[in-house]
Design a protein around this motif. Sequence first.
Motif, short mmCIF file in Angstrom:
data_model
loop_
_atom_site.label_atom_id
_atom_site.label_comp_id
_atom_site.label_asym_id
_atom_site.label_seq_id
_atom_site.Cartn_x
_atom_site.Cartn_y
_atom_site.Cartn_z
N SER A 71 -135.35 6.59 16.89
CA SER A 71 -136.17 7.29 17.89
C SER A 71 -135.63 7.05 19.29
O SER A 71 -135.54 7.99 20.10
N HIS A 72 -135.30 5.83 19.56
CA HIS A 72 -134.75 5.48 20.87
C HIS A 72 -133.43 6.22 21.14
O HIS A 72 -133.21 6.75 22.23
N GLU A 93 -134.16 9.85 21.84
CA GLU A 93 -134.73 9.98 23.19
C GLU A 93 -133.63 9.88 24.25
O GLU A 93 -133.63 10.65 25.22
N THR A 96 -132.89 12.95 26.69
CA THR A 96 -133.09 12.68 28.12
C THR A 96 -131.81 12.95 28.89
O THR A 96 -131.83 13.53 29.98
N VAL A 139 -140.18 12.90 19.43
CA VAL A 139 -139.48 12.65 20.69
C VAL A 139 -139.49 13.91 21.55
O VAL A 139 -139.73 13.84 22.76
N LYS A 196 -142.85 14.29 23.13
CA LYS A 196 -143.02 13.24 24.15
C LYS A 196 -142.30 13.59 25.45
O LYS A 196 -142.81 13.34 26.54
N LEU A 197 -141.12 14.21 25.32
CA LEU A 197 -140.32 14.54 26.50
C LEU A 197 -140.66 15.91 27.10
O LEU A 197 -140.05 16.33 28.07
#
Length: 127
Positions: free
Chosen positions: A5-6, A9, A13, A41, A44-45
């Motif tokens: 997930s990180h 992201e 991003t 993700v 979320k973004l």
Amino acid sequence: MTKLSHAVEEVLTDFRRRYPSTPFAVMTPLAEGCDWIGARVAVKLGARLIVPLPMTRDLFEGDLRTEDARKTFDELLGQADEWFEIPHADGVTYEQLSIPGPERDRQYEAVGVYIIRNSQVLIAMWD
């Protein structure tokens, strides 16, 4: 947040930072696993979430193994800006898609081809 997930992201991003004027959308058929990570993700973004399903919703949901999986799918689909079912491959019927077999496999292949043809950037993940 999981390591995957990180990483997703960070990639999204970075795209958003580098291309701020480009429409920001993520397309995924919401298959259980990595597709859910990408969808979460994206939401979320603030990306648009577009979901092409490989077959009718009821048949696709039949591939989800647990009630929790079906709830997660419904939750993510509810967050989609747009969702639709891709057309059946030539000569393939609903009845053929309702059972495992080559016709059903072709529909999953077809949704992959659809995504590839309609994407500017492809992020491949495997969990």
